[in-house]
Scaffold this active site. Sequence first.
Site, PDB file in Angstrom:
ATOM      1  N   CYS A   1       0.804  -1.224   0.000  1.00 58.68           N
ATOM      2  CA  CYS A   1       0.000   0.000   0.000  1.00 58.68           C
ATOM      3  C   CYS A   1       0.838   1.275   0.000  1.00 58.68           C
ATOM      4  CB  CYS A   1      -0.932   0.013   1.212  1.00 58.68           C
ATOM      5  SG  CYS A   1      -1.889  -1.488   1.377  1.00 58.68           S
TER       6      CYS A   1
ATOM      7  N   HIS B   1      -9.555   2.782  -0.504  1.00 58.21           N
ATOM      8  CA  HIS B   1      -8.116   2.518  -0.348  1.00 58.21           C
ATOM      9  C   HIS B   1      -7.581   2.066  -1.707  1.00 58.21           C
ATOM     10  CE1 HIS B   1      -4.274   1.531   0.993  1.00 58.21           C
ATOM     11  NE2 HIS B   1      -4.522   0.549   1.857  1.00 58.21           N
TER      12      HIS B   1
ATOM     13  N   HIS C   1      -2.782   7.864   6.808  1.00 63.74           N
ATOM     14  CA  HIS C   1      -3.011   6.656   6.006  1.00 63.74           C
ATOM     15  C   HIS C   1      -4.456   6.218   6.185  1.00 63.74           C
ATOM     16  CE1 HIS C   1      -1.858   3.155   3.714  1.00 63.74           C
ATOM     17  NE2 HIS C   1      -2.305   2.343   4.669  1.00 63.74           N
TER      18      HIS C   1
END
EC number: 2.3.1.-
Length: 1834
Positions: free
Chosen positions: A551, A724, A687
């Site tokens: 990620c 995401h 995040h």
Amino acid sequence: MASTLPSTVVCGSQTSPPSRDCLQRIQADLKDPKLKELAKAVDELPEFWSHLVEVKPVLSQVNDAPLKKLKDWAKDESVLNIPEGLPNILLAPLTVIIHLVQYLRFAHSLDANDSQEDQHHRILQSTSKGGFQGLCTGFLSAAALACSRTRSDIWCNATVALRLATCVGAYVDLDRLTYDNTDVHTCMIIHWEDNCGKDQVTEVLKGYPGVYISVELDNRSITVTAKQSQVSLLRGDLAARGAKLTRIPIYGRYHSRTHAEILQDLLEICSNDESLRFPIISAPIVPLRNNTTGGLITSAEKLHELALKCMLTEPADWYSTMSETVSSLMLQPVINEHPLILELGHVSCLPRSLTASANIRAFTPLLTLTASPNEPDASRYDYPEHSIAVIGAACKFTGAETMQQFWELIRAGGTMVGELPEGRIALDKKSLRKPPREEPLRGNFLSRAGHFDHGLFGLSQREARYMDPQQRIALQVAYHAVESSEYFRSGIKDKNVGCYVGVGGSDYDHNVCSHAPTAFSFTGTARAFVSGRISHHFGWTGPSMTIDTACSSSAVAIHQACKDIRMGECRMALAGGVNIISCPNMQQNLAAARFLSPTGGPCRPFDAFADGYCRGEGCGFVMLKKLSCAVADKDEILGVIVGSAANHCDGNDAITVPKSHSQIDLYRKALSLAAMQPKDITYVEAHGTGTSRGDPVECRSIRQVFGGERPTLHFGSVKANVGHTEAASGIAGLLKVLLMIRNQRIPPQANFTQLNSSIPPLEPDNLSITTNELEWKATFRAACVNNYGAAGNNTAVIVCEPPRLKPSAGNNHILSGYPFLITGQSGRSLKMYCTALGEWLENTDAPLSDIAFSVTRRQNRTLRRRITFAARSLKDMKNILGQQARLDQQSSPSPKPKPVVLVFAGQTGNVVYLHKDAYEGSSLLRSHIDECDKILREMGLRGLIAFLFDQQPIEDVVLLHCLFFSLQYACAAAWLDAGLPVQRVIGHSIGQFTAMCISGVTTLADTLKIVAGRARLIQQKWAKERGCMLAIEVDRQGALELARSVPGHKIEVACFNGARNHVLVGTEVAIQTLEAKTSCKTRRLKTTHGFHSELVDHWLDDYMALAQSITYATPIIPIETCSEGGSWKEFTPEMLPRHSREAVYFFDAISRVDKELGPCTWVEGGVGSKGIALVKCALGTNTSGHSFHRLQLDSSEPLASLTDTTIQMWDEGVDVQFWLYHDTEKITFDSCDVPAYQFDETEFWLLRSDQARQSDLQRGRVISDRYKPLVYLLRDEGFRGEPRKLHFGVNQYHPDFDRYLHGREVLGEVLCPVSVFVELAAKAAAICGGRECSTAATQVQVLNLEIHNPLGHAPGARVGLRLKRIGSCKWGFSVISDKDVQSICHATGVISLRQERHGKLEIGPQWSVIQRVIGYSHIQDVLDDSSAISLKEGIIYKVLEKVAEYKPCHRAIKSMTIKGTAAVAQLEMPAISRDSSEITVSDPLVMDQFALIAEVLALCRDDCKRDDVFICSGLSELVTFKSLQSGLGPWTVYTQQTPCGPRELLSDTFVFDSTSKQLIIGLLGARFVRITASSLNGIVKRANLNSQTSELSVETDAVNHPASVAYPPSNNNDTSDILSILSHLLHEITGLPPSEISASTPLMEASVDSLAATELENRIQEEFHLHRPISLYERQFNVGTLCQEIQTQRDDRLARASRTTTATRNTSFSLGRRTSSTESLPDDAEARFISKSAAVLAQLSRMLSESFNITESILPGTELRSLGLDSLVAVELEYDLQQAFGLKVDLMQLSPELTVGGLARLILASESQTSGHIASSMMDCRQTTEGKSQMYLG
């Protein structure tokens, strides 16, 4: 030392629109506390206006918005944009403001020790003779100052002047609204040269009604006011009399006697308002003159009245006014210095004739900033040396395809979670694994993830289809990011650029791997190619990396890019990430690991209801450059990365568990690199995925580092908006922060209602998550962007606002039109961009200049298509963009640019002139002129500027030559700076010095030294006899003879300019003598001396010494010297004297350039010279293909000339920048966020699993068939000496086929009418019949048409047609479809075409009889019978509904009359039915309606039961006697039916033209079979499922396989067939339309790179079954030579086959032919062998198609290796062969050249050992079997 005190102060007339730099300077001055009273007076203007409107309500019509903007501008830092209409209500008071600010600034500069009062008093003393003078609006400023003793007086009088200026400006605007609404008045200056010019000008003006002289400017200049519509004609009339007209930007009537009434209104207002009258004093303190008469004003009692008259009603005699002023100065006591005039204002109005003759100095205070506007204000933050600037950005996220859309989504708190788009993933039970819990496939999906502009990136459709959509989307978003950085702007592109892309997985790999491998499978799915493709497309040479840290991939990519820029690995970098979901595997894996929300809901960062994250798709990129470089390059900076850091969590817990202490260490490291304290960060982009484990840990880390005693820190996460995006999540966060910095706002956090219970309250630590949009109030905006990877990598990036550069200086370019260049790779893309730009214009208030600058600098000049235009206004621009027809006309392919040659002429006169607008308008040109001026001054010579704008002859040779060179150099250097790709320079005579300098042989300083030194030698050492030069039109030999024709005088040829153009030089007497005696056409040149002759010999020695004092270098740009025999090989001091002494061989030099470079783009360097004329003369008639460009910077509108020339060069494909759009001008423009490039996209998506196979075939077919006709030739399998057999494809996706099929519904389904089979066969026959059987004016005859199986909608099937020639224009045909393992024959028959001969069609004898027997009388008998039944249209089609429903546009039957077994019908087709995209042969829609008459008649029979229907199973004969092309009727149809048993009817139908009553069509023996409706329903359903069972090969006698394999010799038709097939192959592989492919097309130009070449080699071998592959990279093929190579191989193979056939015949084993040999096969054995061979080959071909995923036909001659056979595939294929045929074989041990036919022979041979299908005689002779199978199987 010269005095700095002025003798006179002059206030200029009304200002032209000031530059932004000027306005910024005035604005800054108004903030000076010393000028607060003036600022107050400006602030009060709107209030005064309100009062004025109350007094005179008529003024309410005038727009007062500009006045309010003036107030706002004076008060704060807002920018003052001057409206396009140039309102006088704004410009008049602004003029007074500029005058007063300039004056007071000058006064302050005199002596810092003086008080303000003393400074003004000293100026009053120094101007006691000259006083204060003002022209028009400037009179108000002059009066205010001339009547002020003290500072207080100035403020008081300034207020009066400002208000009077506002009043006058308002009334002039009102006059415009009232009288000039459609044709506004404008002002212009007229200048003439000779003394009698004024009389001629006045005479011209009398011919123009309403035109009047408003100002007498100078002794040879006046200002005139006229309507805009008159300007063009007026300019032409004046030019004819030697006068020049120059427009000035003032709209409206000043100095007009028509304003008498307005004057009275104003005087009345002034009498009642003291604030509009100057304070009464006896007289002005210093001389003030009436600019109407020039006389002194002796009383100040009614000064306001005099001012109003001077501005409104009285013409100004400014020349007399200034003459009197200068005379008074000359009467002063003798002083040792020249008087100084202080000139105020933006417009100079000093009469040049007066200042020049009186030696008066003039001084204008600067109106611009002294500091560089691009100098950063770093007072609050010292950016570290390693800081990286973000200079471009682009994105594509769910719901946001642009940065602006992304911001709108974020600030609205939007959430984009939704269902999986239809067709994205093949959700069948086989492909979707069952996880522990069923998880919904929801997420933030892009709506067009599969769409891609393959043409822009030079990729074929086939390659694009196999490319991971992550590669495709990354390419497009990268393109937008690069475009936004203005990387494409003209000039040499920096290739040292890195590319860093974060990519997680490649879901698409699963899809691609479910299909057979291709040459593109690996490159399309390997992740390294995501970054590699981007770098490759742009030609970048810096590092190119694909980074995967889960990620955090994109943040790591940004971090690495910044490091590499700092280390010097690359100068710039593109960094970002991409994430696309194309396979369910990762979704299921993440769900199983409990990363995802089980409810499928959105991400809820830090929220109490967070239950896991929601996946998202997207892509983003930023362009990065070192901050210091970005500032120096004047880049627009979006933000600055001042620190970044990366680390990894320790290994104490599970790898996916985040660690707070690791995050804390990360933040502190990044802060340290940024040289910041935690409190400097005012926002954290977290995040924040919305997971129960990760969010509390991250919040704890943020609190630990950034919380505490400080201003509130806000934080949030963009994942709530777009999900995401995993590998692209870091770039998503960075882009969000950049948008926050730009908009200075903190957006609300989406999906946040209550803090996660695991997170302690935020307020105690001054942390906050806002749910409302807030202003980001920090004095310095800096943020931290967090990005964590599931594998443990953490990354943080500190980004802050860019250096606060001073506002743009604005531009003073008053252009008649702003040039636009818009490019696109396709015409559709170009049109899409114009539409987008037009829509954007509706929502912007940006000025046209900024829009033009922004649009043009972003264009990629390498793209194929472009449009250019010049827009005069925003309205004009909107009209141009909106006129689609005009765009179609202007849009054209970008031509290949020709070599550019810069030409420098020699001296042709003693006048050097540059229009001042060119100097002031182009900083690029100005910088080079100023550089020359500076060098000359340093050499002790006179500067240039004072003489550039004067058109007077120059006697000083040094000055003349320096001016001439400097203008040439400045123009050429400006072109080079603008990116002009010069490939050669050439200079004529003195122009060669400029060529040497521009080419790099000599430096500018050395060149000026040579030019000035040489001129000084000419001036000082030339003999008394100057000589003269004579142009003469005669050939070279004639010129040489003429030079020798004057005895006693030496005449030389100085210049060889053209084949018949030469220049002779000699003494005055010699030239006069020659002129008198020659009959040739001659012309004296206006040169100062006789150059290139013996007259220069006196000073050559001194010149040699001068030449030896400078340095010579090797030219950087090739230079062609005008020397005999060739150009100079080297440059030495000796060359310069030779150059001056020897003749100029210009013709020779131009001829050499033309021969070497071919057609060129010739560009003249210089102003007013004749270089282009000389080039045209030298080329003579050989100018074809050449283009010529000469700037007219000495014209009245020089910048318009620059605009026109630039557009012309753009149209020729030259990559050059408009001078005014150069980087040096960037400070004068504000960048606009104009629309980005519009992609011309096509959808590409490979599905996995079985579903993919069907969709693949259909989608690939649609794309492949886009350019194919309805019927197209696939291959010609004719053999030598045997009938031709041809295979055709039928394009099911052709619009005509769709119309034929969907015009009716048979029991709710589509079914192909019988007439369509006829049309398909006719088209095929027309294709192969050539001119003899064209589609126009043909007779169609069809015999024995049989319908074997109906044809319905078959999306997965391949429909084809086969022809076998059985006579002249006579062919047997069959229509066949193939799907899965079935091959179905639908129809067979025989067709022939005949063309009209002498206007008549051939008719067989039987039809002559029929026409006599079946006449029109039969029709009339039926119609006249009273017992006949009549049906109307509605009833007829109601009857037909039992079988089929017809759309209204396909209904032709209007009425029908039935009598027994006969019927007559009237038909006429609707006009809308004529929508065919191709010419039809038999018009199937009309023909179907004719056939319906028989069907209706059958349905109306008495014995027709309710469930009975009739279907046509064939017909005996159909003949057309007249073409139906474009016919709508009317027709009359006669039908007669005869029963033929209980279930069959035979119908004969005859169609007559209702008008001519001529028979045009006959249908005989149409068979109608009676079946039940339920049976028909089953037939129809099966037809549309293609599920019929039929034999593998259905052939009739008409299309039997050839009895021999002897091949015909190759011919031109074969070559054209090869070209046709090859064109379609190239289209399929490269995407290039077949229409653009010809025999001369090089493969490289057709985008055949190495991968495409591999694919093409394979496909060629498949299609043409060649025995050896053609290596396309061994030779430079074009399409034609490739066709020849294929034909050669085919001829070789055919020859071998022919020899084999001959040998076989000799042993009596000829297939399909009986012999007398005892070894021959019996008839039944031979037939069985042929049938078995065909069946095996068909089954084997289908098996191979499945194994190798091949949609095209596989021919017997195709090698298995070319299909992609490798060891792994061989294992699978060996198993299939054993299952299907019982054949056990090791394929990899066989010959690598094994073909499909060879494999079929192995199968036959294997079966022959165990079955009795083949005769024993054949089993005894294996060789014979192989021979026969070889002949059949190829």
